[in-house]
Each structure stands twice: as structure tokens, then as C-alpha cells.
Design a protein around this motif. Structure first.
Motif, PDB file in Angstrom:
ATOM      1  N   PHE A 157     -18.666 -41.608  21.828  1.00 22.62           N
ATOM      2  CA  PHE A 157     -17.547 -41.879  22.641  1.00 22.62           C
ATOM      3  C   PHE A 157     -17.520 -40.645  23.477  1.00 22.62           C
ATOM      4  CE2 PHE A 157     -16.621 -44.558  19.282  1.00 22.62           C
ATOM      5  CZ  PHE A 157     -16.403 -45.685  19.560  1.00 22.62           C
ATOM      6  N   GLY A 158     -17.593 -40.862  24.826  1.00 23.83           N
ATOM      7  CA  GLY A 158     -17.464 -39.604  25.627  1.00 23.83           C
ATOM      8  C   GLY A 158     -16.113 -39.201  25.727  1.00 23.83           C
ATOM      9  N   LEU A 159     -15.821 -37.797  25.796  1.00 18.99           N
ATOM     10  CA  LEU A 159     -14.517 -37.326  25.575  1.00 18.99           C
ATOM     11  C   LEU A 159     -14.267 -36.680  27.336  1.00 18.99           C
ATOM     12  CD1 LEU A 159     -14.640 -35.384  22.372  1.00 18.99           C
ATOM     13  CD2 LEU A 159     -13.642 -37.658  22.814  1.00 18.99           C
ATOM     14  N   ALA A 160     -13.145 -36.825  27.756  1.00 23.22           N
ATOM     15  CA  ALA A 160     -13.002 -36.066  28.958  1.00 23.22           C
ATOM     16  C   ALA A 160     -12.747 -34.685  28.910  1.00 23.22           C
ATOM     17  CB  ALA A 160     -11.510 -37.028  29.326  1.00 23.22           C
ATOM     18  N   ARG A 161     -13.048 -34.072  29.975  1.00 24.02           N
ATOM     19  CA  ARG A 161     -13.051 -32.316  29.903  1.00 24.02           C
ATOM     20  C   ARG A 161     -11.749 -32.078  29.534  1.00 24.02           C
ATOM     21  NH1 ARG A 161     -17.019 -29.843  33.959  1.00 24.02           N
ATOM     22  NH2 ARG A 161     -18.012 -31.820  33.813  1.00 24.02           N
ATOM     23  N   GLY A 162     -11.538 -31.238  28.487  1.00 19.71           N
ATOM     24  CA  GLY A 162     -10.242 -30.552  27.785  1.00 19.71           C
ATOM     25  C   GLY A 162      -9.538 -31.538  26.988  1.00 19.71           C
ATOM     26  N   GLU A 163     -10.207 -32.633  26.779  1.00 13.27           N
ATOM     27  CA  GLU A 163      -9.473 -33.647  25.849  1.00 13.27           C
ATOM     28  C   GLU A 163      -9.436 -32.799  24.264  1.00 13.27           C
ATOM     29  OE1 GLU A 163     -10.156 -37.806  23.768  1.00 13.27           O
ATOM     30  OE2 GLU A 163     -10.781 -37.478  25.848  1.00 13.27           O
ATOM     31  N   ILE A 164     -10.536 -32.218  23.971  1.00 13.53           N
ATOM     32  CA  ILE A 164     -10.494 -31.646  22.655  1.00 13.53           C
ATOM     33  C   ILE A 164      -9.427 -30.360  22.427  1.00 13.53           C
ATOM     34  CG2 ILE A 164     -11.987 -30.021  21.002  1.00 13.53           C
ATOM     35  CD1 ILE A 164     -14.298 -31.737  22.131  1.00 13.53           C
ATOM     36  N   GLY A 165      -9.438 -29.502  23.564  1.00 18.17           N
ATOM     37  CA  GLY A 165      -8.531 -28.506  23.537  1.00 18.17           C
ATOM     38  C   GLY A 165      -7.144 -28.997  23.573  1.00 18.17           C
ATOM     39  N   ARG A 166      -6.630 -30.175  23.962  1.00 21.20           N
ATOM     40  CA  ARG A 166      -5.517 -30.637  24.039  1.00 21.20           C
ATOM     41  C   ARG A 166      -5.221 -31.219  22.715  1.00 21.20           C
ATOM     42  NH1 ARG A 166      -6.684 -32.902  29.008  1.00 21.20           N
ATOM     43  NH2 ARG A 166      -7.116 -35.017  27.994  1.00 21.20           N
ATOM     44  N   GLY A 167      -6.083 -31.545  22.014  1.00 14.85           N
ATOM     45  CA  GLY A 167      -5.721 -31.959  20.619  1.00 14.85           C
ATOM     46  C   GLY A 167      -5.267 -30.942  19.707  1.00 14.85           C
ATOM     47  N   PHE A 168      -6.074 -29.752  19.767  1.00 16.90           N
ATOM     48  CA  PHE A 168      -6.044 -28.504  19.090  1.00 16.90           C
ATOM     49  C   PHE A 168      -4.470 -27.960  19.304  1.00 16.90           C
ATOM     50  CE2 PHE A 168     -10.717 -27.791  18.802  1.00 16.90           C
ATOM     51  CZ  PHE A 168     -10.864 -28.475  17.932  1.00 16.90           C
ATOM     52  N   ARG A 169      -4.250 -28.028  20.593  1.00 13.05           N
ATOM     53  CA  ARG A 169      -3.020 -27.507  20.936  1.00 13.05           C
ATOM     54  C   ARG A 169      -1.586 -28.338  20.461  1.00 13.05           C
ATOM     55  NH1 ARG A 169      -5.671 -26.575  25.830  1.00 13.05           N
ATOM     56  NH2 ARG A 169      -4.835 -28.628  26.854  1.00 13.05           N
ATOM     57  N   ALA A 225      -2.015 -30.126  17.657  1.00 12.64           N
ATOM     58  CA  ALA A 225      -1.891 -29.797  16.262  1.00 12.64           C
ATOM     59  C   ALA A 225      -1.099 -28.619  16.088  1.00 12.64           C
ATOM     60  CB  ALA A 225      -3.268 -29.819  15.604  1.00 12.64           C
ATOM     61  N   ALA A 226      -1.437 -27.403  16.766  1.00 12.42           N
ATOM     62  CA  ALA A 226      -0.874 -26.139  16.585  1.00 12.42           C
ATOM     63  C   ALA A 226       0.618 -26.180  16.830  1.00 12.42           C
ATOM     64  CB  ALA A 226      -1.678 -25.313  17.549  1.00 12.42           C
ATOM     65  N   ALA A 227       1.121 -27.206  17.514  1.00 14.80           N
ATOM     66  CA  ALA A 227       2.645 -27.209  17.953  1.00 14.80           C
ATOM     67  C   ALA A 227       3.189 -28.202  17.276  1.00 14.80           C
ATOM     68  CB  ALA A 227       2.686 -27.901  19.477  1.00 14.80           C
ATOM     69  N   GLY A 237      -6.255 -41.723  13.299  1.00 17.07           N
ATOM     70  CA  GLY A 237      -7.651 -41.597  13.851  1.00 17.07           C
ATOM     71  C   GLY A 237      -7.893 -40.187  13.383  1.00 17.07           C
ATOM     72  N   ILE A 238      -7.745 -39.811  12.131  1.00 18.72           N
ATOM     73  CA  ILE A 238      -8.018 -38.481  11.633  1.00 18.72           C
ATOM     74  C   ILE A 238      -9.467 -38.070  11.590  1.00 18.72           C
ATOM     75  CG2 ILE A 238      -7.867 -38.853   9.195  1.00 18.72           C
ATOM     76  CD1 ILE A 238      -6.518 -35.980   8.824  1.00 18.72           C
ATOM     77  N   GLY A 239     -10.366 -38.998  11.703  1.00 18.88           N
ATOM     78  CA  GLY A 239     -11.763 -38.616  11.677  1.00 18.88           C
ATOM     79  C   GLY A 239     -12.286 -37.884  10.620  1.00 18.88           C
ATOM     80  N   SER A 240     -13.072 -36.789  10.744  1.00 17.20           N
ATOM     81  CA  SER A 240     -13.197 -36.118   9.772  1.00 17.20           C
ATOM     82  C   SER A 240     -12.426 -34.687   9.456  1.00 17.20           C
ATOM     83  CB  SER A 240     -14.654 -35.306  10.367  1.00 17.20           C
ATOM     84  OG  SER A 240     -14.666 -34.680  11.427  1.00 17.20           O
ATOM     85  N   GLY A 241     -11.301 -34.675  10.195  1.00 14.89           N
ATOM     86  CA  GLY A 241     -10.248 -33.808  10.114  1.00 14.89           C
ATOM     87  C   GLY A 241     -10.547 -32.367  10.858  1.00 14.89           C
ATOM     88  N   LEU A 242     -11.251 -32.419  11.954  1.00 15.32           N
ATOM     89  CA  LEU A 242     -11.406 -31.393  12.926  1.00 15.32           C
ATOM     90  C   LEU A 242     -10.031 -30.690  13.133  1.00 15.32           C
ATOM     91  CD1 LEU A 242     -14.346 -32.475  15.085  1.00 15.32           C
ATOM     92  CD2 LEU A 242     -14.359 -30.947  13.234  1.00 15.32           C
ATOM     93  N   ASN A 243      -9.102 -31.504  13.337  1.00 17.68           N
ATOM     94  CA  ASN A 243      -7.722 -30.682  13.819  1.00 17.68           C
ATOM     95  C   ASN A 243      -7.092 -30.088  12.557  1.00 17.68           C
ATOM     96  OD1 ASN A 243      -7.921 -31.288  16.525  1.00 17.68           O
ATOM     97  ND2 ASN A 243      -6.690 -33.167  16.411  1.00 17.68           N
ATOM     98  N   LEU A 244      -7.417 -30.333  11.383  1.00 16.60           N
ATOM     99  CA  LEU A 244      -6.778 -29.807  10.134  1.00 16.60           C
ATOM    100  C   LEU A 244      -6.403 -28.379  10.269  1.00 16.60           C
ATOM    101  CD1 LEU A 244      -7.941 -32.276   7.439  1.00 16.60           C
ATOM    102  CD2 LEU A 244      -5.557 -32.384   8.690  1.00 16.60           C
ATOM    103  N   PRO A 245      -7.468 -27.423  10.351  1.00 17.33           N
ATOM    104  CA  PRO A 245      -7.194 -26.111  10.338  1.00 17.33           C
ATOM    105  C   PRO A 245      -6.296 -25.741  11.584  1.00 17.33           C
ATOM    106  CG  PRO A 245      -9.649 -26.616  10.509  1.00 17.33           C
ATOM    107  CD  PRO A 245      -9.045 -27.909  10.891  1.00 17.33           C
ATOM    108  N   PHE A 246      -5.921 -26.173  12.529  1.00 20.37           N
ATOM    109  CA  PHE A 246      -5.151 -25.945  13.542  1.00 20.37           C
ATOM    110  C   PHE A 246      -3.683 -26.311  13.383  1.00 20.37           C
ATOM    111  CE2 PHE A 246      -9.600 -26.368  15.119  1.00 20.37           C
ATOM    112  CZ  PHE A 246      -9.678 -25.198  15.578  1.00 20.37           C
ATOM    113  N   TYR A 247      -3.423 -26.935  12.397  1.00 20.90           N
ATOM    114  CA  TYR A 247      -1.879 -27.304  12.255  1.00 20.90           C
ATOM    115  C   TYR A 247      -1.075 -25.967  11.921  1.00 20.90           C
ATOM    116  CZ  TYR A 247      -2.375 -32.258  12.648  1.00 20.90           C
ATOM    117  OH  TYR A 247      -2.576 -33.348  13.202  1.00 20.90           O
ATOM    118  N   HIS A 248      -0.081 -25.901  12.435  1.00 20.24           N
ATOM    119  CA  HIS A 248       0.907 -24.733  12.176  1.00 20.24           C
ATOM    120  C   HIS A 248       1.395 -24.744  10.489  1.00 20.24           C
ATOM    121  CE1 HIS A 248       4.202 -21.989  12.295  1.00 20.24           C
ATOM    122  NE2 HIS A 248       3.643 -21.515  13.336  1.00 20.24           N
TER     123      HIS A 248
END
Length: 72
Positions: A16-28, A30-32, A41-52
Motif C-alpha cells: 500500500f502506498g503511503l503519502a509523504r510524511g504519513e510515517i512521521g505523523r504516526g511516530f509523532r 505515538a510519542a504524544a 492496525g498495529i501491524g508488526s509493531g513499528l510504532n511501539l518503540p516510539f511510545y512515551h
């Protein structure tokens, strides 16, 4: 352009194509997050290390059993 390509975006492993900046928004996002988090839609858990550190628990759901195993 094939169904797996997205003009101007990144290519995700699932095709699936991702719009430019979509990945960065997900990490931000998660951090907030704080407290208890439901990640749909956790998928493989790529956002998990970025949670506060103030996130008490992350409940992740995904239709793919294989990806859920990767997220653990």
C-alpha cells in the motif's frame, strides 16, 4: 502505475502506498500518547518503540495473525 505504487509516496511492505510524511505523523502521535492506548492496525509493531514512557499499556489489534506475532 500498479496497485502497489503510490505517486509521490513510499512503498509499504504490504504493497500500500503511503503519502509523504504519513510515517512521521504516526511516530509523532505515538510519542504524544499517554495512559492506555488502542492501536488499530498495529501491524508488526513499528510504532511501539516510539511510545512515551507514560504509556501504561498498548492494546494492538490487526487482522493479520502473522503481523500480531511480530508485534509481540
Amino acid at each position: 502505475m500498479t496497485s502497489r505504487e503510490c505517486s509521490g509516496g513510499a512503498q509499504s511492505p504490504g504493497g500500500f502506498g503511503l503519502a509523504r510524511g504519513e510515517i512521521g505523523r504516526g511516530f509523532r502521535r505515538a510519542a504524544a500518547a499517554r495512559g492506555r492506548v488502542l492501536e488499530v492496525g498495529i501491524g508488526s509493531g513499528l510504532n511501539l518503540p516510539f511510545y512515551h514512557r507514560d504509556v501504561e499499556v498498548v492494546l494492538g489489534v490487526d487482522p493479520s495473525i502473522e503481523l500480531l506475532h511480530m508485534a509481540k
